[in-house]
Write an enzyme that holds these catalytic residues in place. Structure first.
Site, PDB file in Angstrom:
ATOM      1  N   LYS A 130     -43.377  -0.263  -8.067  1.00 53.30           N
ATOM      2  CA  LYS A 130     -42.091  -0.812  -8.572  1.00 53.30           C
ATOM      3  C   LYS A 130     -41.047  -1.311  -7.611  1.00 53.30           C
ATOM      4  CE  LYS A 130     -40.003   1.324 -12.171  1.00 53.30           C
ATOM      5  NZ  LYS A 130     -39.262   2.618 -12.848  1.00 53.30           N
ATOM      6  N   ILE A 131     -40.506  -2.356  -7.936  1.00 50.03           N
ATOM      7  CA  ILE A 131     -39.473  -3.162  -6.864  1.00 50.03           C
ATOM      8  C   ILE A 131     -38.614  -3.665  -7.701  1.00 50.03           C
ATOM      9  CG2 ILE A 131     -39.416  -5.057  -5.263  1.00 50.03           C
ATOM     10  CD1 ILE A 131     -42.446  -4.696  -4.899  1.00 50.03           C
TER      11      ILE A 131
END
Length: 333
Positions: A135-136
């Site tokens: 997740k970014i």
């Protein structure tokens, strides 16, 4: 009659948005998502103190003797996220999303390095990278980092996504999955308009995800759309048919107890075709974000909130590390 949750699960991949292992056991989703706030909440639960201790011990062993406490805790942040992810993967058949430190959201190189490190931690437990989504945050730098990672076979989930521009930039970068937020968009519009009742299709968060989903299907993008951040079950029902929906345990419970007919609202076999192909280079992206007050404010707020959660988690880990050391000193005397 089948519950709303059972009906939803037949047309949409239901994902549990939690770090609570008991909730995951109860609802048995295919996938699960975590974020710093959820990991922090789970870490505060006394039931998971053993997991915290294992993370600290693993961090200590992975670093050379004599490293500072700050370096140890920095390593432990990664380890605790992976330890929770590992336990979650023992309970589900699909993927878990593990988030990169939000404080790196504007640093492409650092985000890439951190993601590779998280994947290597999972690999040390024998977990294939196919089961991990990194997740970014959906900043320009985050999207560029994810583009690099995807080319290496590291799948990404771009989060804190609040507008069409962010979504299209991710699709053009061939990102595996995006998490457009629903509830936080609603929150902003409630405050700005003073209007409290945005029901059904009038919900601005629902409108945003629907627009993104339809455009992706019209253009044949492979990027999966996972609606996130819900404030009520009506938002969830309005997005029935979306590729995935990540849902908090309290709403999973509510949906599991509700009966009635669930109507599929989103369909991948959409008939209408958009004649416009949107492209956003860095200049266009930054200008679009600047002009979108809601997206700019919510992205900033989200990064700040997740960063504070990480800092609080660091304090919790440091406190626990000190307790363990004190216990060892007492045992040695």
């Amino acid at each position: 009659m089948k519950s709303i949750l059972e009906q939803l699960s037949s047309i949409t991949t239901v994902v549990a948005d939690t770090g609570d292992l008991d909730a995951i056991k109860k609802f048995q989703p295919r996938d699960a998502t975590t974020n710093p706030s959820l990991i922090l909440a789970a870490a505060k639960n006394p039931d998971y103190v053993k997991l915290i201790d294992q993370s600290l011990e693993s961090s200590r062993k992975s670093l050379p003797n004599g490293v500072s406490e700050s370096e140890l805790i920095k390593e432990a942040i990664d380890q605790v996220s992976v330890f929770f992810g590992k336990e979650i993967l023992n309970l589900i058949s699909g993927r878990v999303s593990t988030e990169v430190d939000a404080r790196l959201s504007f640093d492409t190189d650092a985000t890439v390095k951190k993601a590779r490190k998280l994947i290597n931690h999972y690999k040390s437990f024998g977990i294939d990278k196919e089961r991990i989504l990194i997740k970014i945050a959906s900043t320009w730098e985050g999207i560029k980092a994810a583009e690099i990672l995807e080319k290496e076979g590291i799948r990404c989930n771009l989060t804190l996504l609040f507008n069409f521009c962010q979504a299209v930039a991710c699709a053009n970068a061939k990102i595996t999955l995006i998490s457009p937020f629903v509830g936080r968009i609603l929150d902003w519009h409630k405050v700005k308009t003073g209007k409290d009742n945005f029901s059904g299709k009038e919900d601005p968060g629902v409108i945003s995800v629907t627009k993104i989903y339809n455009y992706f299907k019209e253009k044949g993008f492979k990027t999966e759309v996972m609606g996130a951040s819900f404030r009520n079950v009506d938002e969830i029902k309005e997005l029935a048919g979306c590729d995935l929906l990540t849902i908090a345990p309290k709403f999973l419970d509510e949906l599991s107890k509700e009966e009635g007919e669930l109507i599929k609202k989103l369909d991948e076999n959409i008939q209408s075709k958009s004649s416009i192909d949107y492209e956003f280079d860095e200049k266009d992206f930054r200008l679009s974000m600047l002009e979108d007050q809601m997206a700019s404010e919510k992205l900033s707020e989200g990064i700040t909130g997740f960063s504070k959660a990480i800092e609080e988690l660091e304090e919790l880990l440091l406190k626990r590390f000190s307790e363990i050391n004190n216990q060892k000193l007492i045992s040695a005397t």
